[in-house]
Write a protein that holds these residues in place. Structure first.
Motif, short mmCIF file in Angstrom:
data_model
loop_
_atom_site.label_atom_id
_atom_site.label_comp_id
_atom_site.label_asym_id
_atom_site.label_seq_id
_atom_site.Cartn_x
_atom_site.Cartn_y
_atom_site.Cartn_z
N ALA A 1 0.83 -1.20 0.00
CA ALA A 1 0.00 0.00 0.00
C ALA A 1 0.86 1.25 0.00
O ALA A 1 0.61 2.21 -0.75
CB ALA A 1 -0.93 -0.01 1.22
N ALA A 2 1.89 1.26 0.83
CA ALA A 2 2.79 2.41 0.88
C ALA A 2 3.56 2.56 -0.42
O ALA A 2 3.77 3.68 -0.91
CB ALA A 2 3.76 2.26 2.05
N LEU A 3 3.99 1.44 -0.99
CA LEU A 3 4.73 1.49 -2.24
C LEU A 3 3.86 2.04 -3.37
O LEU A 3 4.30 2.87 -4.16
CB LEU A 3 5.24 0.09 -2.61
N ALA A 4 2.61 1.58 -3.42
CA ALA A 4 1.69 2.08 -4.44
C ALA A 4 1.49 3.58 -4.31
O ALA A 4 1.44 4.31 -5.31
CB ALA A 4 0.36 1.35 -4.35
N SER A 5 1.38 4.08 -3.08
CA SER A 5 1.18 5.51 -2.85
C SER A 5 2.38 6.32 -3.34
O SER A 5 2.22 7.38 -3.97
CB SER A 5 0.93 5.77 -1.37
N LEU A 6 3.58 5.82 -3.08
CA LEU A 6 4.79 6.51 -3.53
C LEU A 6 4.89 6.54 -5.05
O LEU A 6 5.24 7.57 -5.65
CB LEU A 6 6.03 5.84 -2.94
#
Length: 241
Positions: free
Chosen positions: A134-139
């Motif tokens: 989820a964090a990677l997708a946001s970045l």
């Protein structure tokens, strides 16, 4: 504009196809059609179909419209980049939403989806995400959104005056998987307005930086931007209002 009858590996050109169309509703009147395909190498940028009763006139109109779209080519190339980036962002958003829903319950993305997300990320993004999809997708989404805005700005910079170089209403974006393409002029208008909005959002920090850090005078900033002195003073001295 280079007009050809077949695809090429590189360069911008128009494929022109002329043919006879079958009469509709048994009218008995033969019609002729010309199909223009604006290409960047083997990638389609836009298509245009024109019809008429006279084959020569239709072909001449096709040649005219092929040359008429040429002033828009550089703009359309940047907008094609925007389209590809938007498609990727949509994919990333889908994976990000799935990860946000499932990760709190200890359910990771499927391995092949994780791999696709990782392939889209930079090394720094992978390090910052700390194994959270989820964090990677946001970045990734944030970075690609910045690239979209940059490409919209470039498209706006290369766009010709639409009154001097109107886009014929028959030009459309290429369809995909059986879905018909949308009107090219309408999509270009939407994208250029989005680019203009993005650039306008940079106005205040740019003026502030230009005067406070780059050494421009307030008078120079006013002359270059045509903003009123009151507006410039408000941007530079926000506490005084």
């Amino acid at each position: 504009m280079d007009i050809t009858s077949g695809t090429r590996d590189k360069g911008v050109y128009v494929i022109c196809s002329v043919g006879k169309k079958h009469p509709e509703h048994h009218s008995g009147c033969a019609a002729y059609g010309v199909r223009l395909e604006l290409q960047d190498g083997k990638s389609p940028l836009a298509v245009c179909e024109l019809t008429g009763q006279d084959a020569r006139e239709v072909e001449e109109q096709g040649t005219q419209e092929a040359h008429g779209i040429e002033p828009w080519v550089r703009c359309l190339l940047h907008l094609a980049t925007v389209g590809r980036l938007r498609s990727t962002v949509g994919f990333v958003q889908t994976l990000g939403s799935q990860a946000q829903r499932d990760e709190p319950h200890g359910v990771p993305l499927l391995e092949h989806l994780q791999d696709q997300l990782i392939d889209l990320a930079t090394a720094q993004e992978r390090s910052q995400a700390l194994h959270s999809s989820a964090a990677l997708a946001s970045l990734i989404e944030t970075r690609l959104s910045h690239r979209i805005n940059a490409s919209l700005g470039r498209a706006l910079a290369y766009a010709p005056d639409p009154h001097m170089h109107p886009i014929h209403p028959s030009w459309e974006l290429p369809g995909f998987a059986g879905v018909p393409g949308s009107n090219l002029a309408r999509q270009v208008a939407q994208d250029l307005l989005a680019g203009w909005r993005s650039l306008r959002s940079l106005r205040d920090p740019l003026v502030t930086w230009a005067v406070h850090e780059a050494g421009l005078t307030r008078s120079a900033a006013q002359s270059l931007t045509t903003l009123s002195r009151t507006t410039i003073n408000r941007l530079l001295d926000p506490g005084s209002t």
